[in-house]
Motif scaffolding. Structure first.
Motif, PDB file in Angstrom:
ATOM      1  N   ARG B  20      -9.998  33.894  95.235  1.00 58.07           N
ATOM      2  CA  ARG B  20      -9.958  32.502  95.670  1.00 58.07           C
ATOM      3  C   ARG B  20      -8.640  32.189  96.405  1.00 58.07           C
ATOM      4  N   MET B 199      -1.793  18.009 104.504  1.00 60.26           N
ATOM      5  CA  MET B 199      -3.012  17.705 103.728  1.00 60.26           C
ATOM      6  C   MET B 199      -3.728  19.013 103.360  1.00 60.26           C
ATOM      7  N   ILE B 207      -6.335  24.120  94.878  1.00 63.05           N
ATOM      8  CA  ILE B 207      -7.293  25.202  94.596  1.00 63.05           C
ATOM      9  C   ILE B 207      -6.587  26.377  93.897  1.00 63.05           C
ATOM     10  N   SER B 210      -5.016  25.120  90.270  1.00 63.81           N
ATOM     11  CA  SER B 210      -5.839  24.373  89.288  1.00 63.81           C
ATOM     12  C   SER B 210      -6.177  25.181  88.034  1.00 63.81           C
ATOM     13  N   ILE B 324      -9.827  20.198  89.662  1.00 65.79           N
ATOM     14  CA  ILE B 324     -10.115  20.173  91.109  1.00 65.79           C
ATOM     15  C   ILE B 324     -10.796  18.867  91.490  1.00 65.79           C
ATOM     16  N   VAL B 325     -11.606  18.323  90.589  1.00 62.69           N
ATOM     17  CA  VAL B 325     -12.277  17.050  90.880  1.00 62.69           C
ATOM     18  C   VAL B 325     -11.240  15.925  91.013  1.00 62.69           C
ATOM     19  N   ALA B 328      -9.215  16.333  94.121  1.00 63.52           N
ATOM     20  CA  ALA B 328     -10.001  15.939  95.314  1.00 63.52           C
ATOM     21  C   ALA B 328      -9.977  14.429  95.478  1.00 63.52           C
ATOM     22  N   ILE B 329     -10.084  13.724  94.345  1.00 58.64           N
ATOM     23  CA  ILE B 329     -10.027  12.247  94.404  1.00 58.64           C
ATOM     24  C   ILE B 329      -8.667  11.805  94.968  1.00 58.64           C
ATOM     25  N   ILE B 332      -8.510  12.815  98.801  1.00 61.74           N
ATOM     26  CA  ILE B 332      -9.469  12.260  99.750  1.00 61.74           C
ATOM     27  C   ILE B 332      -9.559  10.729  99.712  1.00 61.74           C
ATOM     28  N   VAL B 333      -9.609  10.185  98.504  1.00 60.78           N
ATOM     29  CA  VAL B 333      -9.893   8.748  98.385  1.00 60.78           C
ATOM     30  C   VAL B 333      -8.913   7.867  99.191  1.00 60.78           C
ATOM     31  N   MET B 335      -7.686   8.281 101.900  1.00 50.98           N
ATOM     32  CA  MET B 335      -8.039   8.293 103.323  1.00 50.98           C
ATOM     33  C   MET B 335      -9.061   7.213 103.666  1.00 50.98           C
ATOM     34  N   PHE B 336      -9.841   6.805 102.667  1.00 55.68           N
ATOM     35  CA  PHE B 336     -10.919   5.855 102.930  1.00 55.68           C
ATOM     36  C   PHE B 336     -10.545   4.418 102.566  1.00 55.68           C
ATOM     37  N   ILE B 337      -9.398   4.268 101.969  1.00 61.05           N
ATOM     38  CA  ILE B 337      -9.012   2.907 101.574  1.00 61.05           C
ATOM     39  C   ILE B 337      -7.823   2.457 102.415  1.00 61.05           C
ATOM     40  N   ASN B 338      -8.108   1.546 103.326  1.00 63.12           N
ATOM     41  CA  ASN B 338      -7.052   1.023 104.179  1.00 63.12           C
ATOM     42  C   ASN B 338      -6.480  -0.236 103.553  1.00 63.12           C
TER      43      ASN B 338
END
Lengths: 412, 408
Positions: B20, B199, B207, B210, B324-325, B328-329, B332-333, B335-338
């Motif tokens: 991995r 990023m 990865i 973890s 890893i979950v 990931a949050i 990534i998250v 990036m979607f919350i302005n």
């Protein structure tokens, strides 16, 4: 079969991560609502800025002035009012632009119509509000023809990645002819906010569901229970079907409940009046004959189709991978990486394919801004409806593939 | 001490020999190395006067812009230079069927001044080329004055504390009165591409690391480690040491690759230029070169914080899956919350402390500072300090969680 189904449902539901899901999603809704509220602004009667919840009240009052049909006469009246305000030198700055205070008190109530005029009368793609100074009352009466001309100009523009074909132009123009006129305006802040924050909401909802289902099959291998399951008296087929049905039920329930909560939360704060307003009140050049309410619920159905595709893609990965970690990693990579794909400046086909990735499809409302058609010359389907049909078909194909893989698995 | 390094060596081997890790590192280094070149691969298209579509390579176009930028380097942006640019732009026809940037007049004469046009456009709040063509010498002579007035307007009208207002005013008073143009394309590309690179490095770190503790739980090796003669502390220390070294080497390597490639393609010029040339950002009293260095430190600190959080979660949670979950949050998250600009300053500055936002140049050079007990701390100082403190806390919790882990 029912017993196995119940058992599979119980297995998913009893996991800690499933119990955490509502916390993450409800937390997301609260964050999104806070972001929406903190960016809400309007102006009071004196042209002063008002923010947050107070702004909603003013926006509702403002909307009353323009609610109803957007007749050409209404457009012409606004152009005339604009020019009256702009012709008074007391209202102008040293650069001959309208003072902010004057604009906010006199013209801001008509901002939605002013924006439509700027889009309809200036060079395609570059709305310039100063154009209104050069327009007359009679120009305003020609509003719908000018708007249609913008649609035609957009179709005829040169695009580095490839222009619209004649067939595409004809189909799009035919749809454009079917758009009901005059458009209907109304209070739309609630719908605007719902639409604006729907994409991050759907992304996170799908992400949470993905995490919940990513180990449905791989966990059996990791824990060694696959050895028993694959040789059980029920047969692989029954167990596979039970797992698939339970995942489908749970994920659909999650989607329905949380989307319901999302809509109700925003509705409680903003109100959802104005659902009958035309989509053109937000996207003037859209060729979809939908109201905002219809457009939003169409977008929800598209998002659901993409959501289901992601779920079944994750299940297929879970069948192939024999460890939970690899399974979730691969599913997350396939889900998120396409968001970093930029549109090509040279390939139309590439751009059309990029839009079919589920994470792009979750941004369903964007599709109503575009004129993309999928299919061949005699059967061209509009993007939202194509995605809506394609995603479930792909999900079924993936399920069949997963079943084949599962039935041939051998335990090492 | 030798024993510690023996154990660390063993941990390095354990991490680096995993399939991995090898796949992830290979992919990240490969993508990191190619991402700079990705911006110059491909073509630009424009339409000539006869309506023919002309194809030019993106690399050639970038090199033309670089040459034009270098020709202007060292010149003070004053009325003379602005009017020189205005004269060149006045030759550009705006009423034709073609976009102005496609015309020969633009490509042969005005393009050279495109950077001056963009700076003037921001300063004078112009709507487009037409406004620039109508700019008069009297207005151009006000360039420095208007630049200052714009900033003063922001200082007066921002909802900030008096302390911060005084700091902003001090920065403005201390900034040079005139603006000298310097071609700084290399630095601009470097800081832009570094965000994606950082990023990617963050994702790779998550990865790779973890499983550093949690895999011992799932493999059952924890029972051996926790009762080994070396003691728990030494093993935990070796694991954390390996995790941090690998993370630091990865981000430093990627930073070096991006820097070298960006400088090779767009040149090393502009290191001493004023930071305001990078855009309409806060007039910190640092040069572009210094800002790139400070930003690289912020990105490094953010990646190390990412490693620390991953290690802590790995020790606390029983499976690498859960780690890893959550990572990931975290990645990534945001990036979607302005967070809207209208939000309170404490929300905006707090948002900048999310590890992914620390990785952005705009985060390190953000115009809102951190105010602690009346002290104003610029983000490029606060971010590494905060990341270091948060990393120490994570390391402590990781250490405690693994040490107190009970084998069931």
């Amino acid at each position: 079969m029912l017993d196995i189904l119940k058992f599979e449902l119980y297995k998913i539901v009893k996991r800690k991560r499933f119990l955490f899901s509502p916390i993450i999603i409800l937390g997301t809704i609260i964050i999104l609502l806070s972001a929406a509220l903190s960016s809400a602004y309007s102006y009071d009667g004196n042209g002063n800025h008002v923010f947050g919840y107070k702004a909603i009240k003013y926006e509702k009052a403002r909307a009353e002035k323009i609610s109803g049909e957007l007749t050409p006469e209404k457009v012409a009246d606004v152009i005339e009012l604009y020019n009256i305000v702009a012709s008074d030198t007391d209202n102008l700055t040293e650069y001959d632009t309208i003072k902010d205070s004057v604009y906010n008190s006199e013209l801001y109530p008509y901002q939605k119509i002013i924006r439509c005029v700027a889009v309809a009368y200036t060079q395609t793609g570059q709305p310039d509000y100063r154009i209104i100074n050069t327009l007359t009352y009679d120009d305003g009466l020609d509003f719908y023809n000018r708007r249609d001309k913008q649609v035609i100009d957009t179709l005829n523009m040169d695009y580095s990645y490839g222009n619209y074909s004649d067939e595409e132009k004809n189909v799009i123009l035919k749809f454009n002819e079917n758009v009901s006129e005059p458009y209907v305006l109304g209070y739309t802040l609630g719908w605007e906010s719902l639409i604006e924050y729907a994409f991050p909401f759907f992304v996170i909802l799908t992400f949470v569901a993905l995490i919940n289902v990513s180990s449905v099959f791989s966990n059996e291998f990791q824990r060694g229970t696959a050895q028993v399951i694959l040789s059980s008296k029920h047969g692989r087929s029954k167990i596979f079907t039970a797992k698939i049905i339970s995942v489908f039920l749970i994920s659909t329930l999650m989607f329905a409940v949380f989307v319901g909560i999302y809509v109700l939360t925003f509705a409680a704060v903003y109100g959802l009046g104005g659902s009958g307003a035309s989509i053109q009140s937000l996207i003037l050049l859209s060729v979809y004959d939908l109201t905002l309410g219809e457009a939003f619920f169409t977008a929800v159905i598209i998002a659901y189709a993409a959501f289901i595709f992601v779920i079944f893609l994750t299940l297929t990965i879970s069948v192939v991978c024999k460890s939970n970690f690899t399974s979730v990693l691969l599913a997350l990579a396939l889900y998120f990486i396409p968001i970093f794909l930029n549109y090509s400046k040279s390939s139309k086909l590439f751009n059309y394919i990029v839009d079919l990735f589920p994470i792009k499809a979750l941004n369903a409302f964007e599709m109503f801004k575009q004129y993309k058609l999928y299919g061949f010359s005699d059967t061209l389907v509009r993007q939202p409806y194509f995605v809506m049909a394609l995603m479930p078909i792909l999900a079924v194909i993936l399920t069949v593939a997963a079943k084949n893989i599962y039935s041939r698995l051998s335990y090492d | 001490m030798n024993l510690f390094f023996d154990l660390a060596g063993y941990e390095f081997k354990k991490i680096l020999c995993r399939k991995r890790t090898v796949i992830t590192l290979t992919l990240v280094v490969l993508i990191g190395a190619l991402s700079v070149f990705g911006t110059i691969i491909g073509n630009y298209y424009y339409t000539d006067e006869n309506g023919n579509e002309i194809t030019v390579s993106r690399y050639d176009e970038e090199m033309i812009d670089r040459r034009y930028g270098e020709e202007l380097s060292g010149r003070v942006i004053d009325a003379d230079l602005i009017m020189e640019a205005v004269e060149a732009y006045r030759q550009v026809p705006l009423n034709g069927d073609r976009h102005y940037a496609d015309t020969e007049e633009y490509r042969n004469n005005a393009r050279k001044y495109s950077q001056i046009y963009h700076i003037a456009r921001r300063t004078f709040n112009l709507n487009g080329v037409e406004d620039f063509q109508n700019l008069t010498r009297e207005q151009a002579e006000q360039f420095d004055k208007i630049r200052r007035e714009n900033r003063e307007y922001v200082i007066e009208n921002s909802k900030i504390s008096e302390n911060m207002r005084a700091y902003w005013q001090k920065c403005l008073d201390g900034s040079p009165k005139t603006l000298t143009y310097e071609e700084s394309g290399g630095y601009y590309r470097f800081v832009t591409i570094m965000y994606t690179t950082a990023m990617m490095a963050g994702a790779a770190i998550a990865i790779i690391i973890s499983g550093i503790f949690s895999e011992e739980y799932t493999n059952g090796a924890d029972s051996l480690i926790l009762s080994s003669k070396h003691g728990k502390g030494l093993v935990i220390g070796a694991k954390l040491f390996a995790a941090f070294v690998i993370s630091a080497v990865l981000i430093i390597l990627l930073t070096a690759i991006n820097y070298v490639e960006a400088m090779m393609i767009w040149g090393t010029g502009g290191a001493d230029a004023q930071l305001v040339l990078m855009g309409n950002i806060f007039p910190y009293k640092i040069t572009i070169g210094q800002s790139a260095l400070l930003y690289s430190i912020c990105a490094l600190a953010a990646c190390l914080l990412f490693a620390a959080i991953t290690a802590m979660l790995s020790a606390m949670l029983k499976a690498p899956f859960n780690t890893i979950v959550i990572m990931a949050i975290l990645l990534i998250v945001p990036m979607f919350i302005n967070v809207p600009d209208e939000a309170p300053i404490w929300v905006l500055t707090l948002n900048n402390l999310l590890p992914t936002n620390m990785m952005a140049f705009w985060g390190a050079m953000y115009e809102y500072q951190y105010e602690i007990f009346g002290l104003i701390i610029p983000p490029y100082v606060f971010i590494p300090v905060f990341a270091a403190a948060a990393s120490c806390a994570c390391v402590y919790f990781a250490y405690r969680a693994f040490k107190k882990h009970q084998i069931s």
